[in-house]
Design a protein around this motif. Structure first.
Motif, short mmCIF file in Angstrom:
data_model
loop_
_atom_site.label_atom_id
_atom_site.label_comp_id
_atom_site.label_asym_id
_atom_site.label_seq_id
_atom_site.Cartn_x
_atom_site.Cartn_y
_atom_site.Cartn_z
N ILE A 79 0.83 -1.21 0.00
CA ILE A 79 0.00 0.00 0.00
C ILE A 79 0.87 1.26 0.00
O ILE A 79 0.61 2.22 -0.75
CB ILE A 79 -0.94 -0.01 1.23
CG1 ILE A 79 -1.97 -1.14 1.08
CG2 ILE A 79 -1.63 1.32 1.41
CD1 ILE A 79 -2.79 -1.38 2.32
N LEU A 80 1.92 1.24 0.83
CA LEU A 80 2.80 2.41 0.89
C LEU A 80 3.56 2.60 -0.42
O LEU A 80 3.83 3.73 -0.84
CB LEU A 80 3.78 2.27 2.06
CG LEU A 80 3.12 2.36 3.44
CD1 LEU A 80 4.13 2.07 4.55
CD2 LEU A 80 2.52 3.75 3.66
N LEU A 81 3.90 1.49 -1.09
CA LEU A 81 4.56 1.60 -2.39
C LEU A 81 3.65 2.28 -3.40
O LEU A 81 4.10 3.14 -4.18
CB LEU A 81 4.96 0.22 -2.90
CG LEU A 81 6.32 -0.31 -2.45
CD1 LEU A 81 6.52 -1.73 -2.96
CD2 LEU A 81 7.44 0.60 -2.96
N TYR A 82 2.38 1.90 -3.41
CA TYR A 82 1.44 2.56 -4.31
C TYR A 82 1.37 4.05 -4.01
O TYR A 82 1.33 4.89 -4.93
CB TYR A 82 0.05 1.95 -4.17
CG TYR A 82 -0.15 0.69 -4.98
CD1 TYR A 82 0.04 0.68 -6.35
CD2 TYR A 82 -0.54 -0.49 -4.37
CE1 TYR A 82 -0.15 -0.48 -7.09
CE2 TYR A 82 -0.73 -1.66 -5.10
CZ TYR A 82 -0.53 -1.64 -6.46
OH TYR A 82 -0.72 -2.77 -7.20
N ALA A 83 1.34 4.39 -2.73
CA ALA A 83 1.26 5.81 -2.36
C ALA A 83 2.51 6.56 -2.82
O ALA A 83 2.42 7.67 -3.37
CB ALA A 83 1.09 5.94 -0.84
N LEU A 84 3.69 5.95 -2.63
CA LEU A 84 4.93 6.62 -3.02
C LEU A 84 5.05 6.73 -4.54
O LEU A 84 5.51 7.74 -5.07
CB LEU A 84 6.14 5.84 -2.45
CG LEU A 84 6.28 5.92 -0.92
CD1 LEU A 84 7.40 5.00 -0.46
CD2 LEU A 84 6.57 7.36 -0.48
N LEU A 85 4.63 5.68 -5.25
CA LEU A 85 4.68 5.73 -6.72
C LEU A 85 3.71 6.79 -7.25
O LEU A 85 4.02 7.50 -8.21
CB LEU A 85 4.35 4.36 -7.31
CG LEU A 85 5.43 3.30 -7.12
CD1 LEU A 85 4.89 1.92 -7.50
CD2 LEU A 85 6.66 3.63 -7.95
#
Length: 261
Positions: free
Chosen positions: A232-238
């Motif tokens: 989830i955090l990767l999606y937010a950062l991307l």
């Protein structure tokens, strides 16, 4: 800058200020987890998520999923945004093309992209084509609508003045209409860049074997909440990285406009 608005902070303060609220939320999350107010099964502490991130990185698993997701997002965006840009320019420039195409496109626009998933599986199976089609359809309409609106909103007085100076045809389009439409086009691209990550989550649940969405769904099966949060955090950062890229494009292509400096 809008009249009456305060100037944005510059320098190190300007760079760090947007991250102050996320940092405070993470700090509050860590404190709440250490105090025992949060169950580790429901919401692991940030340090546990960081450890899961590091483990996935060192093993190389994260890069495999990240590379696959980036390829899907890039290919789907290029196809959908490219088609939206071309049709937006065409329909915005030609009343005849608008009459022929826009009604059909508006009907298609009102079909939720997610509602197409069962049909896409029937058409294309569960391979990459279905995923790319879903992403392309999702990002098509923001770019199409904003491009159409940008071309139609070009200042008629400016166009008339350019014609009085002898500009016509492609020269008029390139030097006057396109620059006038560019702010709206870039807004559409920026919106589509954010939307592509939302759709990617859904696309990667269609029998994917790699990708951040697959990694997240697989971790859910094994109750690995920390890995789910990494996804989830990767999606937010991307998504944030895509937004920063879009803003840099705005500053580059609209450097003549004081509002984008």
């Amino acid at each position: 800058m809008a009249a009456g608005a305060n100037p944005a902070p510059r320098g190190l303060t300007g760079l760090l200020a947007p991250w102050a609220l996320p940092a405070l939320l993470v700090l509050a999350w860590q404190v709440a987890a250490q105090a025992g107010w949060l169950s580790s099964r429901i919401l692991p502490e940030p340090l546990a998520v960081l450890r899961a991130f590091w483990t996935l990185t060192v093993s190389g698993e994260l890069w495999i999923h990240l590379r696959t997701s980036l390829w899907r997002a890039g290919a789907g965006f290029a196809i959908g945004a490219g088609a939206g840009l071309l049709l937006g320019l065409l329909n915005g420039s030609s009343r005849r093309a608008e009459t022929l195409l826009d009604t059909s496109l508006q009907m298609l626009r009102n079909i939720p992209a997610l509602a197409l998933v069962p049909l896409l599986i029937l058409w294309f199976g569960i391979d990459e084509t279905a995923k790319l089609f879903l992403l392309a359809v999702g990002v098509f309409f923001p770019v199409y609508l904003n491009t159409f609106h940008g071309v139609r909103s070009a200042d008629a007085g400016l166009i008339e003045m350019a014609r009085s100076y002898g500009l016509s045809g492609w020269t008029l389009y390139r030097d006057v209409i396109l620059p006038a439409a560019l702010p709206a086009i870039l807004v559409g691209i920026r919106f589509a860049l954010g939307l592509v990550w939302v759709l990617l989550i859904v696309a990667e649940t269609i029998s994917a074997q790699q990708g951040i969405g697959y990694m997240t769904m697989n971790a859910r099966e094994f109750l690995q909440t920390d890995v789910v949060l990494v996804g989830i955090l990767l999606y937010a950062l991307l998504g944030k990285a895509a937004d920063v890229g879009a803003r840099l494009l705005e500053r580059h292509f609209l450097r003549w406009n004081p509002a984008y400096l």
